[in-house]
Design a protein around this motif. Structure first.
Motif, PDB file in Angstrom:
ATOM      1  N   LEU A  11       7.255  15.690  -7.200  1.00  0.00           N
ATOM      2  CA  LEU A  11       7.033  14.381  -6.910  1.00  0.00           C
ATOM      3  C   LEU A  11       7.517  13.753  -7.840  1.00  0.00           C
ATOM      4  O   LEU A  11       7.272  11.740  -7.319  1.00  0.00           O
ATOM      5  N   ILE A  12       6.129  12.939  -9.126  1.00  0.00           N
ATOM      6  CA  ILE A  12       6.234  12.163  -9.409  1.00  0.00           C
ATOM      7  C   ILE A  12       7.773  11.690 -10.260  1.00  0.00           C
ATOM      8  O   ILE A  12       8.027  10.008  -9.844  1.00  0.00           O
ATOM      9  N   CYS A  13       9.000  12.523 -10.404  1.00  0.00           N
ATOM     10  CA  CYS A  13       9.934  11.960 -10.442  1.00  0.00           C
ATOM     11  C   CYS A  13      10.515  11.293  -9.495  1.00  0.00           C
ATOM     12  O   CYS A  13      11.367   9.983  -8.982  1.00  0.00           O
ATOM     13  N   GLU A  14      10.603  12.065  -8.206  1.00  0.00           N
ATOM     14  CA  GLU A  14      10.812  11.435  -7.139  1.00  0.00           C
ATOM     15  C   GLU A  14      10.311  10.125  -6.290  1.00  0.00           C
ATOM     16  O   GLU A  14      10.991   9.229  -6.659  1.00  0.00           O
ATOM     17  N   MET A  15       9.053   9.912  -6.960  1.00  0.00           N
ATOM     18  CA  MET A  15       8.149   8.575  -6.493  1.00  0.00           C
ATOM     19  C   MET A  15       8.578   8.139  -7.827  1.00  0.00           C
ATOM     20  O   MET A  15       8.625   5.783  -7.714  1.00  0.00           O
ATOM     21  N   GLY A  16       9.089   7.878  -8.593  1.00  0.00           N
ATOM     22  CA  GLY A  16       9.288   7.123  -9.666  1.00  0.00           C
ATOM     23  C   GLY A  16      10.930   5.995  -9.496  1.00  0.00           C
ATOM     24  O   GLY A  16      10.485   5.146  -9.751  1.00  0.00           O
ATOM     25  N   ILE A  17      11.844   7.225  -9.298  1.00  0.00           N
ATOM     26  CA  ILE A  17      12.928   6.719  -8.750  1.00  0.00           C
ATOM     27  C   ILE A  17      13.115   6.236  -7.523  1.00  0.00           C
ATOM     28  O   ILE A  17      13.462   4.981  -7.551  1.00  0.00           O
ATOM     29  N   ARG A  18      11.909   6.004  -6.630  1.00  0.00           N
ATOM     30  CA  ARG A  18      11.853   5.238  -5.995  1.00  0.00           C
ATOM     31  C   ARG A  18      11.361   3.775  -6.049  1.00  0.00           C
ATOM     32  O   ARG A  18      11.456   2.712  -5.308  1.00  0.00           O
ATOM     33  N   GLY A  61       1.084  -1.095   0.262  1.00  0.00           N
ATOM     34  CA  GLY A  61       0.217   0.193   0.567  1.00  0.00           C
ATOM     35  C   GLY A  61       0.682   1.159   0.256  1.00  0.00           C
ATOM     36  O   GLY A  61       1.888   0.969  -0.583  1.00  0.00           O
ATOM     37  N   LEU A  62       0.571   2.268   0.820  1.00  0.00           N
ATOM     38  CA  LEU A  62       1.303   3.686   0.589  1.00  0.00           C
ATOM     39  C   LEU A  62       0.952   3.962   2.091  1.00  0.00           C
ATOM     40  O   LEU A  62      -0.893   4.453   2.300  1.00  0.00           O
ATOM     41  N   ALA A  63       1.516   5.164   2.428  1.00  0.00           N
ATOM     42  CA  ALA A  63       1.719   5.797   3.854  1.00  0.00           C
ATOM     43  C   ALA A  63       1.910   6.645   3.716  1.00  0.00           C
ATOM     44  O   ALA A  63       2.948   7.034   3.125  1.00  0.00           O
ATOM     45  N   GLY A  64       1.539   7.893   4.678  1.00  0.00           N
ATOM     46  CA  GLY A  64       2.289   8.684   4.989  1.00  0.00           C
ATOM     47  C   GLY A  64       2.045   9.848   5.704  1.00  0.00           C
ATOM     48  O   GLY A  64       1.223   9.671   6.922  1.00  0.00           O
ATOM     49  N   VAL A 113      -0.009  16.172   0.246  1.00  0.00           N
ATOM     50  CA  VAL A 113       1.492  16.897  -0.190  1.00  0.00           C
ATOM     51  C   VAL A 113       2.157  18.167  -1.224  1.00  0.00           C
ATOM     52  O   VAL A 113       2.853  18.181  -0.373  1.00  0.00           O
ATOM     53  N   LEU A 114       1.331  18.105  -1.814  1.00  0.00           N
ATOM     54  CA  LEU A 114       1.681  19.207  -2.290  1.00  0.00           C
ATOM     55  C   LEU A 114       1.551  20.517  -2.164  1.00  0.00           C
ATOM     56  O   LEU A 114       2.202  22.182  -2.263  1.00  0.00           O
ATOM     57  N   GLY A 115       0.562  20.489  -1.194  1.00  0.00           N
ATOM     58  CA  GLY A 115       0.566  21.856  -0.310  1.00  0.00           C
ATOM     59  C   GLY A 115      -0.396  23.098  -0.920  1.00  0.00           C
ATOM     60  O   GLY A 115      -0.434  24.395  -1.127  1.00  0.00           O
ATOM     61  N   VAL A 116      -0.983  22.473  -1.750  1.00  0.00           N
ATOM     62  CA  VAL A 116      -2.260  22.654  -2.580  1.00  0.00           C
ATOM     63  C   VAL A 116      -3.115  22.438  -2.436  1.00  0.00           C
ATOM     64  O   VAL A 116      -3.082  21.514  -1.834  1.00  0.00           O
ATOM     65  N   THR A 117      -4.925  23.270  -2.749  1.00  0.00           N
ATOM     66  CA  THR A 117      -6.105  22.314  -2.760  1.00  0.00           C
ATOM     67  C   THR A 117      -6.018  21.073  -3.511  1.00  0.00           C
ATOM     68  O   THR A 117      -5.813  21.927  -5.161  1.00  0.00           O
ATOM     69  N   SER A 118      -7.457  20.334  -4.051  1.00  0.00           N
ATOM     70  CA  SER A 118      -7.922  19.478  -4.433  1.00  0.00           C
ATOM     71  C   SER A 118      -7.993  19.920  -6.188  1.00  0.00           C
ATOM     72  O   SER A 118      -7.465  19.391  -6.776  1.00  0.00           O
ATOM     73  N   ILE A 122       0.753  16.360   4.441  1.00  0.00           N
ATOM     74  CA  ILE A 122       1.977  15.700   4.396  1.00  0.00           C
ATOM     75  C   ILE A 122       3.279  15.514   4.054  1.00  0.00           C
ATOM     76  O   ILE A 122       3.471  16.097   3.339  1.00  0.00           O
ATOM     77  N   THR A 123       3.508  14.605   5.073  1.00  0.00           N
ATOM     78  CA  THR A 123       5.290  15.397   5.362  1.00  0.00           C
ATOM     79  C   THR A 123       6.183  14.462   4.198  1.00  0.00           C
ATOM     80  O   THR A 123       7.141  14.827   3.699  1.00  0.00           O
ATOM     81  N   ALA A 124       5.882  13.612   4.614  1.00  0.00           N
ATOM     82  CA  ALA A 124       6.077  12.116   3.469  1.00  0.00           C
ATOM     83  C   ALA A 124       5.507  11.087   2.982  1.00  0.00           C
ATOM     84  O   ALA A 124       4.512  10.390   3.972  1.00  0.00           O
ATOM     85  N   LEU A 125       5.682  10.337   2.152  1.00  0.00           N
ATOM     86  CA  LEU A 125       5.436   9.550   1.388  1.00  0.00           C
ATOM     87  C   LEU A 125       5.986   8.602   2.172  1.00  0.00           C
ATOM     88  O   LEU A 125       7.400   8.690   1.518  1.00  0.00           O
ATOM     89  N   HIS A 126       5.252   7.166   2.031  1.00  0.00           N
ATOM     90  CA  HIS A 126       6.149   5.570   2.287  1.00  0.00           C
ATOM     91  C   HIS A 126       5.350   4.663   1.480  1.00  0.00           C
ATOM     92  O   HIS A 126       4.367   3.852   1.563  1.00  0.00           O
ATOM     93  N   ILE A 127       6.719   3.903   1.020  1.00  0.00           N
ATOM     94  CA  ILE A 127       6.285   2.860   0.113  1.00  0.00           C
ATOM     95  C   ILE A 127       6.652   1.096   0.065  1.00  0.00           C
ATOM     96  O   ILE A 127       7.188   1.625   1.787  1.00  0.00           O
ATOM     97  N   PRO A 128       6.378   0.417  -0.277  1.00  0.00           N
ATOM     98  CA  PRO A 128       6.368  -0.949   0.599  1.00  0.00           C
ATOM     99  C   PRO A 128       8.178  -0.837   1.000  1.00  0.00           C
ATOM    100  O   PRO A 128       8.927  -0.754   0.235  1.00  0.00           O
ATOM    101  N   GLY A 129       8.455  -1.340   2.201  1.00  0.00           N
ATOM    102  CA  GLY A 129      10.322  -1.332   2.185  1.00  0.00           C
ATOM    103  C   GLY A 129      10.286  -0.493   2.587  1.00  0.00           C
ATOM    104  O   GLY A 129      11.828  -0.323   3.884  1.00  0.00           O
ATOM    105  N   ASP A 130       9.581   0.944   3.363  1.00  0.00           N
ATOM    106  CA  ASP A 130      10.004   1.621   4.257  1.00  0.00           C
ATOM    107  C   ASP A 130       9.451   1.791   5.309  1.00  0.00           C
ATOM    108  O   ASP A 130       8.918   0.711   5.848  1.00  0.00           O
ATOM    109  N   MET A 131      10.983   2.129   6.657  1.00  0.00           N
ATOM    110  CA  MET A 131      10.239   2.250   7.779  1.00  0.00           C
ATOM    111  C   MET A 131       9.719   3.508   7.656  1.00  0.00           C
ATOM    112  O   MET A 131      10.369   4.538   8.270  1.00  0.00           O
ATOM    113  N   CYS A 132       8.047   3.445   8.302  1.00  0.00           N
ATOM    114  CA  CYS A 132       7.818   4.807   8.615  1.00  0.00           C
ATOM    115  C   CYS A 132       8.237   5.632   9.274  1.00  0.00           C
ATOM    116  O   CYS A 132       8.624   6.939   8.981  1.00  0.00           O
TER     117      CYS A 132
END
Lengths: 260, 260
Positions: free
Chosen positions: B175-182, B76-79, B206-211, B91-101
């Motif tokens: 953000l899209i670049c970062e998550m791609g690499i991770r 899944g995905l945690a924030g 995450v981005l600090g804007v409105t939806s 949201i200050t950080a996104l965590h993907i599988p394998g991340d110790m939140c």
DNA sequence: CGCCTTCTTGAGGGTTCTCAAAGTGGGTGG
DNA sequence: CCACCCACTTTGAGAACCCTCAAGAAGGCG
């Protein structure tokens, strides 16, 4: 070698004294967060390094530089920053005397960031090798260094939420509150009155706004009676009221004494 | 206990297998940054904890909670988030599988933040006591944990400069670049195509804007041909061009493989 | 089929930016 | 001691970015 007159106040003490004072402040912050034995404390205080003066607006560490020392601020004010292609800077952290700017560089020596002297600033360059030896010999010190990095990250995370979700006015109030508590903890002033030797343009780089807007925000806070400046001195007549505007809760600083 | 159908894809594996896979990913990231002996690696893989499923939009850790475990994301995905008085979240950080939140919670167990399941998320709750024992017994592991925290802080600092000095469009691209690499490093996809199981409202946090604004920003990137979405899948036809818009340089992630 | 969450669109308003210029004060040289 | 310079602060006007409020479309789920 001291800079303009107002910086002389910071640098007038013989540097050996200033360096010892900075190490004491650094140790005080470590022991606030971690328990260290007398021997471990003595080992920290015995750290040595070359003291360097950096004039205002000059870089203490250039972005991308690989370094073999960590910078302990002994006088002045330093800012960690990230620079964009168009030359604009965002300051991600402020460091006051007693702060080890880049303790993390011990474990990751290639800096992706830079460190800038916001005013004339003295730093003690402590070799990574000394810090690494200390951490290897005393696990409690390694643990304390880890906690210091965690505290650093906690401040960064709080700043992300300020930048993402607060108005410039609230952000400014938050910064003034944070620096007040940190200055008080470092015995460099009180939350009601302390020196913040940065220009408005530099503070704008912290708050993520332009210097023009920062100036107007400053004026708004003055109009509200929340904040007064006298040269470099910040005066906060009613810290509680300012905290409310900023939704400031000092817990994230991981300084128990400040949370009281 | 698995959630909606599209989450089942993540959670379908028997949990023991998913947990082992998450530990392997976690170890892979540690060894990328620090050298660990075979014995130390085995000790990490032997970590054990209770696996917990948290439905989308529910909190894995509530803000202010004191915890005695760290959360290793296994699916899944945690924030990590900070909440304001008006209920708005950043949201200050996104965590993907394998991340110790919240590896840092080992040293600072009182959370000033919260952790949210952005989609149905599995976490392995690893007792602080196990991690602390590991760090005490193997100094190299303590050092690796420290470096992991430093990497975390480096990502936070980069995000501060994005929020402070970049437009919503550039931030989104970053953000899209970062998550791609991770994702690529975690072997959960490639930089050109991966799943990001978050709603637009969550990405806005995450981005600090409105939806609303996030939605328009998304459309602008699609119009420019930089980014396409297909359900949860992100497709990046030209990673280099997106990187340029974002001024993305993966070095700050401290994943050498991503920097190539 | 109807509900609910999510995504999308529209219109108007507020915060913040950009560009530009004037005011202020300390430092320096004549 | 005055004039000048420079860095910093302050002010103004117009524009861009992003927000708020509101409602309509799309898709999964019972």
């Amino acid at each position: 070698m001291t800079g303009q007159s107002y910086e002389a106040a910071v640098c007038e003490a013989p540097s050996a004294v200033a360096a010892q004072s900075a190490l004491h402040k650094f140790l005080a912050r470590l022991t606030l967060r971690s328990r260290l034995s007398d021997e471990e404390q003595r080992a920290i205080l015995a750290l040595d390094g070359r003291e360097v003066f950096t004039a205002a607006h000059c870089d203490i560490v250039r972005p991308g530089q690989t370094i073999d020392f960590a910078c302990l601020v002994s006088g002045g004010l330093a800012g960690r920053f990230d620079q964009l292609a168009n030359g604009h800077r965002q300051i991600t952290a402020l460091h006051i005397p007693g702060d080890m700017c880049d303790l993390h560089s011990v474990a990751v020596p290639h800096a992706g960031w830079g460190i800038e002297a916001l005013t004339g600033t003295n730093t003690l360059r402590i070799p990574h090798s000394s810090l690494r030896q200390l951490a290897e010999r005393y696990p409690a010190i390694a643990y304390a260094f880890w906690r210091d990095t965690i505290a650093d990250a906690s401040v960064l995370a709080k700043w992300i939420s300020a930048l993402g979700r607060r108005s410039a006015k609230s952000r400014m109030a938050h910064l003034i509150c944070e620096m007040g508590i940190r200055m008080e903890q470092a015995e460099l002033g009180t939350r009601h009155c302390y020196d913040l030797p940065a220009t408005q343009a530099q503070l704008a780089d912290v708050l993520g706004v332009t210097s023009v807007h920062l100036n107007r925000t400053f004026q708004a806070l003055r109009r509200d009676g929340l904040l007064f400046t006298d040269g470099l001195a910040i005066r906060v007549p009613d810290f509680v009221r300012l905290s409310r505007l900023a939704e400031f809760d000092p817990q994230y600083l991981l300084l128990d004494s400040g949370a009281k």
